[in-house]
Design a protein around this motif. Structure first.
Motif, PDB file in Angstrom:
ATOM      1  N   VAL A 168       0.870  -1.194   0.000  1.00  0.00           N
ATOM      2  CA  VAL A 168       0.000   0.000   0.000  1.00  0.00           C
ATOM      3  C   VAL A 168       0.897   1.230   0.000  1.00  0.00           C
ATOM      4  O   VAL A 168       1.832   1.309   0.790  1.00  0.00           O
ATOM      5  CB  VAL A 168      -0.907   0.038   1.255  1.00  0.00           C
ATOM      6  N   ILE A 185       0.651   5.493   0.296  1.00  0.00           N
ATOM      7  CA  ILE A 185      -0.255   6.617   0.590  1.00  0.00           C
ATOM      8  C   ILE A 185       0.432   7.940   0.241  1.00  0.00           C
ATOM      9  O   ILE A 185       1.659   8.002   0.149  1.00  0.00           O
ATOM     10  CB  ILE A 185      -0.692   6.635   2.078  1.00  0.00           C
ATOM     11  N   CYS A 230      -4.745   6.597  -0.217  1.00  0.00           N
ATOM     12  CA  CYS A 230      -4.033   5.510  -0.908  1.00  0.00           C
ATOM     13  C   CYS A 230      -3.823   5.865  -2.383  1.00  0.00           C
ATOM     14  O   CYS A 230      -4.769   6.240  -3.078  1.00  0.00           O
ATOM     15  CB  CYS A 230      -4.841   4.215  -0.783  1.00  0.00           C
ATOM     16  N   CYS A 277      -2.191   0.225  -4.508  1.00  0.00           N
ATOM     17  CA  CYS A 277      -2.367  -0.966  -3.669  1.00  0.00           C
ATOM     18  C   CYS A 277      -2.239  -2.182  -4.580  1.00  0.00           C
ATOM     19  O   CYS A 277      -2.814  -2.210  -5.675  1.00  0.00           O
ATOM     20  CB  CYS A 277      -3.752  -0.943  -3.014  1.00  0.00           C
ATOM     21  N   ARG A 333      -9.048   6.858   1.805  1.00  0.00           N
ATOM     22  CA  ARG A 333      -8.200   6.620   2.986  1.00  0.00           C
ATOM     23  C   ARG A 333      -8.341   5.165   3.386  1.00  0.00           C
ATOM     24  O   ARG A 333      -9.473   4.649   3.442  1.00  0.00           O
ATOM     25  CB  ARG A 333      -8.676   7.494   4.147  1.00  0.00           C
ATOM     26  N   PRO A 334      -7.230   4.508   3.660  1.00  0.00           N
ATOM     27  CA  PRO A 334      -7.321   3.081   4.022  1.00  0.00           C
ATOM     28  C   PRO A 334      -7.784   2.890   5.475  1.00  0.00           C
ATOM     29  O   PRO A 334      -7.036   2.458   6.337  1.00  0.00           O
ATOM     30  CB  PRO A 334      -5.888   2.583   3.807  1.00  0.00           C
ATOM     31  N   ILE A 370     -10.624  -1.260   4.443  1.00  0.00           N
ATOM     32  CA  ILE A 370      -9.796  -2.471   4.371  1.00  0.00           C
ATOM     33  C   ILE A 370     -10.666  -3.734   4.501  1.00  0.00           C
ATOM     34  O   ILE A 370     -10.450  -4.724   3.788  1.00  0.00           O
ATOM     35  CB  ILE A 370      -8.690  -2.395   5.448  1.00  0.00           C
ATOM     36  N   CYS A 393       0.337  -3.175   6.309  1.00  0.00           N
ATOM     37  CA  CYS A 393       0.913  -2.271   5.291  1.00  0.00           C
ATOM     38  C   CYS A 393       0.685  -0.827   5.694  1.00  0.00           C
ATOM     39  O   CYS A 393       1.602   0.007   5.624  1.00  0.00           O
ATOM     40  CB  CYS A 393       0.244  -2.484   3.929  1.00  0.00           C
ATOM     41  N   VAL A 394      -0.549  -0.517   6.088  1.00  0.00           N
ATOM     42  CA  VAL A 394      -0.876   0.876   6.417  1.00  0.00           C
ATOM     43  C   VAL A 394      -0.060   1.326   7.619  1.00  0.00           C
ATOM     44  O   VAL A 394       0.509   2.427   7.620  1.00  0.00           O
ATOM     45  CB  VAL A 394      -2.402   1.031   6.650  1.00  0.00           C
ATOM     46  N   THR A 452       3.317   2.257   6.485  1.00  0.00           N
ATOM     47  CA  THR A 452       3.492   3.485   5.687  1.00  0.00           C
ATOM     48  C   THR A 452       3.788   4.663   6.600  1.00  0.00           C
ATOM     49  O   THR A 452       4.246   5.702   6.136  1.00  0.00           O
ATOM     50  CB  THR A 452       2.219   3.868   4.890  1.00  0.00           C
ATOM     51  N   ARG A 453       3.517   4.507   7.892  1.00  0.00           N
ATOM     52  CA  ARG A 453       3.634   5.662   8.807  1.00  0.00           C
ATOM     53  C   ARG A 453       5.045   5.817   9.333  1.00  0.00           C
ATOM     54  O   ARG A 453       5.256   6.000  10.517  1.00  0.00           O
ATOM     55  CB  ARG A 453       2.657   5.497   9.968  1.00  0.00           C
TER      56      ARG A 453
END
Ligand SMILES: Cc1cc2nc3c(=O)[nH]c(=O)nc-3n(C[C@H](O)[C@H](O)[C@H](O)COP(=O)(O)OP(=O)(O)OC[C@H]3O[C@@H](n4cnc5c(N)ncnc54)[C@H](O)[C@@H]3O)c2cc1C
Length: 296
Positions: free
Chosen positions: A202, A204, A210, A213, A238-239, A244, A283-284, A287-288
């Motif tokens: 994913v 973002i 996103c 994906c 937004r995921p 999801i 995954c989300v 990403t952070r």
């Protein structure tokens, strides 16, 4: 059990190996790590007249970067891929999948290319390569061709390789910043082939929306299953947990796994959805900014 008789050939260069394959065609089998081929020989499920051993050829096991892509030679041992700092840094999805292949003793001998060319429908690597839309570099005496996963993986234990061709490397593209990846699988015991596995990525943007994906599943079809439209339905939103969950449900609705000795079709369908959802959540999270190098 002992294998049937064969002539053992150990070329010392790629050209020599390709010449032998051209000469012996479907009478020959290539030997890489032997972790799948040797049992097949011993059970007399394969009866090649010639075994062409790739282990004496230099340079087929490199792991290197090329113009931002990660390039892995077909003869790279699975354990070397697993422990490579380049792989951890540039392809954490692959690093996360590697330890889920069999046991460490198998990965010490088994090669990346052997696993990919063997194309077991429950193996991890084809799904990882499909999720990343990597390139499979195939070489023969006629030259080189580069295949995408959907052209390379044809069916159960079947690829687009012809008997005169070798898989020589796999090229995995760099992923954009703010990408999180995850590989999750369910197997009956550690070291068993996956009942179902999911490779997910994913990406973002700065606003948390996103932009990309990708999903690929193992264990739910004759070759890696790529629910492309389901995955791209996350793009532009937004995921969130609800979004999801919807993707997980979409994947369950998309796959049509067969029942076998190990699991029913219904159970695999259920697992495909649950694992997709869990993989996307990871995954989300990844990403952070939390650096993720594939280690659990
Ligand atoms: C107990 C056990 C558990 C395992 N668990 C898993 C698992 O959970 N997940 C998983 O993915 N795998 C698993 N494996 C398989 C393992 O990953 C093998 O290493 C892999 O499938 C084959 O790689 P190899 O290098 O040993 O290839 P080999 O066994 O030498 O070859 C396999 C096939 O690929 C062909 N081949 C090999 N290299 C090339 C090439 N470069 N070009 C063209 N053709 C080629 C061979 O001719 C042969 O047909 C397991 C194996 C065992 C014994």
């Amino acid at each position: 059990m002992k294998p049937p008789r064969f002539d053992y050939l150990a070329p010392s260069s790629l050209d020599e190996a390709l010449g032998l394959l051209d000469q012996h065609r479907d009478q020959a089998k290539v030997l890489a790590g032997g972790q799948s081929l040797v049992p097949l020989l011993n059970f007399r499920l394969a009866r090649p007249a010639y075994l062409v051993d790739l282990n004496e050829i230099d340079g087929l096991d490199e792991i290197r970067m090329d113009r931002g892509d990660l390039v892995i030679g077909a003869m790279a041992r699975q354990r070397d891929v697993e422990t490579s700092s380049l792989v951890r840094a540039h392809c954490p999805l692959l690093a996360e999948a590697m330890p889920q292949i069999g046991h460490v003793q198998i990965r010490n001998r088994g090669t990346l290319g052997g696993s990919v060319a063997h194309a077991d429908p429950a193996s991890e690597l084809p799904a990882v390569i499909a999720a990343l839309d990597g390139d499979l570099v195939v070489t023969s005496g006629r030259g080189q061709r580069v295949l995408k996963p959907d052209a390379f993986f044809v069916s159960y234990f079947t690829t687009a390789l012809d008997p005169t061709e070798l898989l020589t490397s796999v090229r995995l593209p760099a992923l954009p910043p703010r990408t999180g990846t995850a590989f999750l699988e369910m197997s009956r015991r550690h070291g068993d082939f996956a009942l179902v596995g999911v490779a997910a990525t994913v990406t973002i943007d700065d606003a948390g929306v996103c932009t990309r994906c990708a999903l690929a599943l193992t264990g739910v079809g004759p070759a890696p299953v790529v629910p492309r439209e389901v995955a791209t339905s996350l793009v532009g939103v937004r995921p969130t947990p609800d979004a999801i969950t919807e993707i997980g449900q979409g994947v369950s609705a998309f796959v049509r796994p067969e029942s076998d000795l190990h699991a029913s079709s219904d159970y695999r369908t259920h697992l495909a959805g649950v694992l997709t959802e869990r993989a996307l959540v990871r995954c989300v999270e990844r990403t952070r900014g939390a650096h993720h190098d594939g280690r659990p």
